[in-house]
Design an enzyme around this catalytic site. Sequence first.
Site, PDB file in Angstrom:
ATOM      1  N   ASP A   1       0.836  -1.169  -0.122  1.00 14.56           N
ATOM      2  CA  ASP A   1      -0.012   0.148  -0.099  1.00 14.56           C
ATOM      3  C   ASP A   1       0.814   1.270  -0.063  1.00 14.56           C
ATOM      4  OD1 ASP A   1      -2.376  -1.540  -0.291  1.00 14.56           O
ATOM      5  OD2 ASP A   1      -2.861  -1.203   2.059  1.00 14.56           O
TER       6      ASP A   1
ATOM      7  N   ARG B   1      -8.986  19.983  22.258  1.00 16.55           N
ATOM      8  CA  ARG B   1      -7.647  20.111  22.763  1.00 16.55           C
ATOM      9  C   ARG B   1      -7.479  18.481  22.950  1.00 16.55           C
ATOM     10  NH1 ARG B   1     -10.767  24.260  25.350  1.00 16.55           N
ATOM     11  NH2 ARG B   1      -9.675  25.944  25.627  1.00 16.55           N
TER      12      ARG B   1
ATOM     13  N   ASP C   1      -4.051  15.580  21.504  1.00 10.30           N
ATOM     14  CA  ASP C   1      -2.897  15.243  20.697  1.00 10.30           C
ATOM     15  C   ASP C   1      -2.980  15.721  19.245  1.00 10.30           C
ATOM     16  OD1 ASP C   1      -1.312  14.279  22.857  1.00 10.30           O
ATOM     17  OD2 ASP C   1      -1.482  12.117  22.295  1.00 10.30           O
TER      18      ASP C   1
ATOM     19  N   THR D   1      -9.283   2.302   7.151  1.00 10.43           N
ATOM     20  CA  THR D   1      -8.659   1.252   7.610  1.00 10.43           C
ATOM     21  C   THR D   1      -7.211   1.211   8.016  1.00 10.43           C
ATOM     22  OG1 THR D   1      -8.075   0.288   5.340  1.00 10.43           O
ATOM     23  CG2 THR D   1     -10.098  -0.618   6.360  1.00 10.43           C
ATOM     24  N   ALA D   2      -6.415   2.513   7.625  1.00  6.97           N
ATOM     25  CA  ALA D   2      -5.214   2.739   7.851  1.00  6.97           C
ATOM     26  C   ALA D   2      -4.892   3.498   9.366  1.00  6.97           C
ATOM     27  CB  ALA D   2      -4.688   3.680   6.785  1.00  6.97           C
ATOM     28  N   TYR D   3      -4.327   4.549   9.411  1.00 14.62           N
ATOM     29  CA  TYR D   3      -4.095   5.146  10.695  1.00 14.62           C
ATOM     30  C   TYR D   3      -5.367   5.484  11.275  1.00 14.62           C
ATOM     31  CZ  TYR D   3      -1.949   8.299  13.901  1.00 14.62           C
ATOM     32  OH  TYR D   3      -1.472   8.979  14.925  1.00 14.62           O
TER      33      TYR D   3
ATOM     34  N   SER E   1      -6.294   3.192  13.595  1.00 22.03           N
ATOM     35  CA  SER E   1      -5.565   2.719  15.080  1.00 22.03           C
ATOM     36  C   SER E   1      -5.911   3.917  16.122  1.00 22.03           C
ATOM     37  CB  SER E   1      -3.776   3.012  14.509  1.00 22.03           C
ATOM     38  OG  SER E   1      -3.575   4.023  14.423  1.00 22.03           O
TER      39      SER E   1
ATOM     40  N   ALA F   1      -6.281  11.272  21.451  1.00 18.74           N
ATOM     41  CA  ALA F   1      -6.135  11.592  22.881  1.00 18.74           C
ATOM     42  C   ALA F   1      -6.528  12.973  23.131  1.00 18.74           C
ATOM     43  CB  ALA F   1      -4.565  11.359  22.986  1.00 18.74           C
TER      44      ALA F   1
END
Length: 274
Positions: free
Chosen positions: A45, A147, A149, A160-162, A165, A184
């Site tokens: 990919d 507010r 990360d 389906t990628a980052y 996660s 976060a």
Amino acid sequence: MRVAIYNNQTPESQRVTKLLKAEMTKAGLVFDQQAPNVVVTIGGDGTLLSAFHHYEALLDRIRFVGIHTGHLGFYTDWRNYEIDDLVDSLVNDSGQSVSYPLLDMHAIYSDGSIDHYTALNESTLRNITKTMVCNVYINNELFETFRGDGLCISTPTGSTAYNKSVGGAIMDPHSIGFQLAEMASLNNRVFRTLGSPIVFGANAKLLLRLKDENGHLMTCDREQVKIQHRPGERHLVEISYQVAKKQINFAQYRHNNFWHRVRDAFIGGAQNEI
């Protein structure tokens, strides 16, 4: 039929590239890296993402085909031992394709300059020195002050990628839209965000307006844009996102079930009804 080959540098990908070129020559296909009808990527990919940005100016004229030489990818339909079948499909090509939406990005700076990007998978925005603070506007109306990360904005195929996660939802790749997922976020009795992914429709516009001037890192797929502010230098003010007018086209020579691929990639094993 003019075919370009875009491969990574692993020994297996180079072996497959050499084999594919030989079989294409035998079949009478034209090898053309500059103005192809079809771009065959060999790798995974990540290789296809690189090829997408390399040929971005030609998206309305080309289709992609992916051969994976490592782990199973979501964009790569063919295996390294299926070269003969792929060449036959290229020879008998009738223009069949499937299209997926892309993400249109505009980064606006303090001096009024604008940078434009197009993402196949996702864009992220974060502050690498402290908590990121930004106002989130949906269709030009303030929705929340974030507010945390950072934020991840993904396409349906990039879900389906980052995006996955960081807790985003998986979207059907045939849906037209995009998604916002938090990284976060701070949620307490003082600060509050929605705290869940948001899926936008085809005509939605998302605007992220930053509160701080320095320390931001913006990404478009694999490209990183580090934006450090010094006195007198421009700094990032806001980024807008919407579904791009152009799409990516894949030469669909056979049907590959997306949900089978999701199950195999993230669940695996025997799935039996109860």
